[in-house]
Design a protein around this motif. Sequence first.
Motif, PDB file in Angstrom:
ATOM      1  N   GLY B  97       0.838  -1.204   0.000  1.00 50.33           N
ATOM      2  CA  GLY B  97       0.000   0.000   0.000  1.00 50.33           C
ATOM      3  C   GLY B  97       0.866   1.244   0.000  1.00 50.33           C
ATOM      4  N   THR B  98       0.708   2.073   1.032  1.00 54.21           N
ATOM      5  CA  THR B  98       1.525   3.293   1.132  1.00 54.21           C
ATOM      6  C   THR B  98       2.773   3.080   1.987  1.00 54.21           C
ATOM      7  N   GLN B  99       2.989   1.844   2.426  1.00 56.45           N
ATOM      8  CA  GLN B  99       4.098   1.577   3.337  1.00 56.45           C
ATOM      9  C   GLN B  99       5.257   0.851   2.653  1.00 56.45           C
ATOM     10  N   VAL B 100       6.444   1.047   3.223  1.00 54.85           N
ATOM     11  CA  VAL B 100       7.656   0.392   2.722  1.00 54.85           C
ATOM     12  C   VAL B 100       8.267  -0.444   3.852  1.00 54.85           C
ATOM     13  N   LEU B 101       8.745  -1.616   3.490  1.00 51.03           N
ATOM     14  CA  LEU B 101       9.323  -2.533   4.481  1.00 51.03           C
ATOM     15  C   LEU B 101      10.813  -2.261   4.676  1.00 51.03           C
ATOM     16  N   LEU B 102      11.202  -2.050   5.918  1.00 55.57           N
ATOM     17  CA  LEU B 102      12.626  -1.903   6.252  1.00 55.57           C
ATOM     18  C   LEU B 102      13.039  -2.969   7.270  1.00 55.57           C
ATOM     19  N   CYS B 103      14.339  -3.256   7.277  1.00 56.62           N
ATOM     20  CA  CYS B 103      14.901  -4.239   8.207  1.00 56.62           C
ATOM     21  C   CYS B 103      15.928  -3.533   9.091  1.00 56.62           C
ATOM     22  N   ARG B 104      15.902  -3.839  10.374  1.00 57.50           N
ATOM     23  CA  ARG B 104      16.939  -3.290  11.256  1.00 57.50           C
ATOM     24  C   ARG B 104      18.038  -4.333  11.384  1.00 57.50           C
ATOM     25  N   ARG B 105      19.257  -3.914  11.074  1.00 58.15           N
ATOM     26  CA  ARG B 105      20.350  -4.865  10.896  1.00 58.15           C
ATOM     27  C   ARG B 105      20.815  -5.499  12.199  1.00 58.15           C
ATOM     28  N   PRO B 109      28.383  -4.473   8.848  1.00 58.98           N
ATOM     29  CA  PRO B 109      28.449  -3.108   9.340  1.00 58.98           C
ATOM     30  C   PRO B 109      27.065  -2.498   9.563  1.00 58.98           C
ATOM     31  N   ARG B 110      27.035  -1.446  10.401  1.00 63.33           N
ATOM     32  CA  ARG B 110      25.811  -0.697  10.647  1.00 63.33           C
ATOM     33  C   ARG B 110      24.764  -1.492  11.416  1.00 63.33           C
ATOM     34  N   LEU B 111      25.250  -2.270  12.356  1.00 66.98           N
ATOM     35  CA  LEU B 111      24.343  -3.012  13.231  1.00 66.98           C
ATOM     36  C   LEU B 111      23.393  -2.044  13.931  1.00 66.98           C
ATOM     37  N   GLY B 112      22.116  -2.384  13.946  1.00 68.10           N
ATOM     38  CA  GLY B 112      21.120  -1.555  14.618  1.00 68.10           C
ATOM     39  C   GLY B 112      20.490  -0.502  13.731  1.00 68.10           C
ATOM     40  N   ALA B 174       8.855 -11.427   8.609  1.00 70.37           N
ATOM     41  CA  ALA B 174       9.446 -11.549   9.950  1.00 70.37           C
ATOM     42  C   ALA B 174      10.948 -11.317   9.834  1.00 70.37           C
ATOM     43  N   ALA B 175      11.582 -11.055  10.960  1.00 71.41           N
ATOM     44  CA  ALA B 175      13.026 -10.832  10.958  1.00 71.41           C
ATOM     45  C   ALA B 175      13.766 -12.120  10.615  1.00 71.41           C
ATOM     46  N   SER B 179      18.496  -9.829  10.667  1.00 76.20           N
ATOM     47  CA  SER B 179      17.704  -8.657  11.059  1.00 76.20           C
ATOM     48  C   SER B 179      17.276  -8.750  12.524  1.00 76.20           C
ATOM     49  N   LEU B 180      17.264  -7.591  13.206  1.00 79.55           N
ATOM     50  CA  LEU B 180      16.744  -7.523  14.576  1.00 79.55           C
ATOM     51  C   LEU B 180      15.230  -7.403  14.560  1.00 79.55           C
ATOM     52  N   GLU B 181      14.726  -6.615  13.610  1.00 81.44           N
ATOM     53  CA  GLU B 181      13.280  -6.489  13.430  1.00 81.44           C
ATOM     54  C   GLU B 181      12.999  -6.044  12.002  1.00 81.44           C
ATOM     55  N   VAL B 182      11.781  -6.269  11.565  1.00 85.14           N
ATOM     56  CA  VAL B 182      11.337  -5.907  10.222  1.00 85.14           C
ATOM     57  C   VAL B 182       9.999  -5.210  10.378  1.00 85.14           C
TER      58      VAL B 182
END
Lengths: 232, 232
Positions: B97-105, B109-112, B174-175, B179-182
């Motif tokens: 829809g209007t949302q985009v999926l991101l993952c927290r690493r 590199p770039r943990l978190g 799901a993560a 990924s820590l969270e999605v």
Amino acid sequence: MHQSDELPKPLSDNLMTSAPRHNLWICSGDLPGLQRHAKIATALRNLSRMNFCSQCGNPVVQRIPEGDSRLRFVCETCQTIHYQNPNIVAGAVPVWGTQVLLCRRAIEPRLGYWTLPAGFMENGETIEQAARRETVEEACATLRNMTLYMLVDVPHISQVHVFYRADLVSLDFAAGVESLEVKLFEEDEIPWSELAFQTVRRTLECYFSDRINQVYPVRSEAISSSQPMKTS
Amino acid sequence: MHQSDELPKPLSDNLMTSAPRHNLWICSGDLPGLQRHAKIATALRNLSRMNFCSQCGNPVVQRIPEGDSRLRFVCETCQTIHYQNPNIVAGAVPVWGTQVLLCRRAIEPRLGYWTLPAGFMENGETIEQAARRETVEEACATLRNMTLYMLVDVPHISQVHVFYRADLVSLDFAAGVESLEVKLFEEDEIPWSELAFQTVRRTLECYFSDRINQVYPVRSEAISSSQPMKTS
């Protein structure tokens, strides 16, 4: 014009503009340029070959590392995993008015066949810079107005071919060391049966098709190993 | 929501979604996943390091081969030239829809920090397949309607990042282990100051800009090492 009678049959699945160059044996010490490039063609069969660890010099084995799902070359001594990844081949459609510049290859693979200027992208450059450099090296030609045009996945040889549309700055071009000759072609002069690679064929087909309406969307497609090279 | 207080300052030029994995030391034998990935970050400084010939096991030297113009690792014993070429990182802008999926690493590199799902293209796959696979691995999510959208050259780390626009097939995500969270984000919820990589930022900026008129040209640009990462 193209010495087609002297050429071997077109290959059905050889899409390389040159060999994927890491992991290849190339005898540079005592061979002139053309023989050196012939070595590359032979080495294609050894694409993924690796015997020793590049870090510690001990023998490597092929296994799926813990937490991975693919076979890798792994050093059991220092634990280095040696990943191998696809290469980018960068090229251009050099345009002069209604004509397109092609190069007849002086090197294997596909010696004697016609190609758009293209070659392996090097570390530290952009794809566009790579396409520009390859055009200088193969056709001694300078480009301007470069626009991304064509991405072709060639997964069976782990390559991605990327072509830019571009204008020739002038008629100042000539065969580079990797070319036998360099020539401008009108659409109806293109030597379709003597093209070196399927990605070059597809790019030219798309270019002339798009040119009818002067609309050039960026195109993305894949070529599989089973797809025959058309000869007309 | 994003634990921003716990995160280190954003890096100005770290654009990697993971380490360029050939030539890296990765101790897989006795380390759990996260520590293994931390090793990759450390090994980034050894990007081009090579000590021994992978063909014959003898020491290599760095020199410009005959007929070449670039420094290569060369084996003086068996004459192998070891070429090193850029890697492709393939990713997606997964839309619901209007949302985009991101993952927290969950890895360096770039943990978190937050990222679009992306990772190194593997031999034998297309860029689209790589983007699809990475989305499964990092977000356990399935994509459809994939369309080439963004090419970003990152020459100072010899990478090309390629992003596809795509629709999530369902809310079944799901993560993954990396990924820590999605999480799905509306445009005004995007954690701009907590994004992992400049290429992810640029892709999201372009996506939301293009979404206004629902016209998504394929974009091609380069990011230089001196270009700072914006923080708002």
